[in-house]
Design a protein around this motif. Structure first.
Motif, PDB file in Angstrom:
ATOM      1  N   ALA A  21       0.770  -1.148  -0.127  1.00 20.95           N
ATOM      2  CA  ALA A  21      -0.129  -0.038   0.067  1.00 20.95           C
ATOM      3  C   ALA A  21       0.928   1.220   0.050  1.00 20.95           C
ATOM      4  CB  ALA A  21      -0.956  -0.016   1.230  1.00 20.95           C
ATOM      5  N   ALA A  27      -4.190   3.219   0.748  1.00 18.43           N
ATOM      6  CA  ALA A  27      -4.319   2.845   2.117  1.00 18.43           C
ATOM      7  C   ALA A  27      -4.298   1.378   2.183  1.00 18.43           C
ATOM      8  CB  ALA A  27      -5.742   3.328   2.419  1.00 18.43           C
ATOM      9  N   ARG A  28      -4.018   0.832   2.998  1.00 23.91           N
ATOM     10  CA  ARG A  28      -3.870  -0.800   3.161  1.00 23.91           C
ATOM     11  C   ARG A  28      -5.170  -1.245   3.083  1.00 23.91           C
ATOM     12  NH1 ARG A  28      -5.513  -4.733   5.982  1.00 23.91           N
ATOM     13  NH2 ARG A  28      -6.558  -3.514   7.194  1.00 23.91           N
ATOM     14  N   GLY A  29      -6.219  -1.050   3.482  1.00 20.24           N
ATOM     15  CA  GLY A  29      -7.565  -1.533   3.156  1.00 20.24           C
ATOM     16  C   GLY A  29      -8.012  -1.140   1.617  1.00 20.24           C
ATOM     17  N   THR A  30      -7.630  -0.260   1.171  1.00 25.77           N
ATOM     18  CA  THR A  30      -7.825  -0.178  -0.355  1.00 25.77           C
ATOM     19  C   THR A  30      -7.051  -1.352  -1.315  1.00 25.77           C
ATOM     20  OG1 THR A  30      -8.203   2.186  -0.141  1.00 25.77           O
ATOM     21  CG2 THR A  30      -7.682   1.529  -2.316  1.00 25.77           C
ATOM     22  N   THR A  32      -5.783  -4.028  -0.065  1.00 20.59           N
ATOM     23  CA  THR A  32      -6.341  -5.540   0.168  1.00 20.59           C
ATOM     24  C   THR A  32      -7.622  -5.581  -0.604  1.00 20.59           C
ATOM     25  OG1 THR A  32      -7.229  -4.675   2.254  1.00 20.59           O
ATOM     26  CG2 THR A  32      -4.897  -6.029   2.258  1.00 20.59           C
ATOM     27  N   SER A  33      -8.296  -4.715  -0.698  1.00 21.89           N
ATOM     28  CA  SER A  33      -9.489  -4.676  -1.435  1.00 21.89           C
ATOM     29  C   SER A  33      -9.203  -4.920  -2.835  1.00 21.89           C
ATOM     30  CB  SER A  33     -10.325  -3.616  -1.360  1.00 21.89           C
ATOM     31  OG  SER A  33     -11.660  -3.408  -2.080  1.00 21.89           O
TER      32      SER A  33
END
Length: 74
Positions: A21, A27-30, A32-33
């Motif tokens: 990321a 972002a990390r969540g973005t 991984t998504s």
């Protein structure tokens, strides 16, 4: 100290989602998504609860994304 995970077979550095990321500017969540939906490279390993990606593959993916973005903007 900044430990690194190196694949013993290829000698390539393996990155966590946070490192991917950071490098890709998401972002990390973005990240991984994206990976979960097939919009980012698939992870290459899981180790001690960490999902890992090949750093070279992430470099190539970011270069491709940047080239597509530049083409759209021109």
């Amino acid at each position: 100290m900044q430990p690194k995970i190196i694949d013993a077979d290829t000698g390539r550095e393996l990155w966590t989602a946070i490192e991917c990321a950071r490098f890709s500017g998401t972002a990390r969540g973005t990240f991984t998504s994206y990976a979960g939906r097939g919009r980012a490279p698939r992870p290459v390993a899981k180790m001690h609860g960490l999902t890992l990606w090949d750093s070279k593959t992430i470099h190539e993916w970011v270069e491709e994304r940047n080239a597509k973005k530049a083409a759209r903007e021109s």
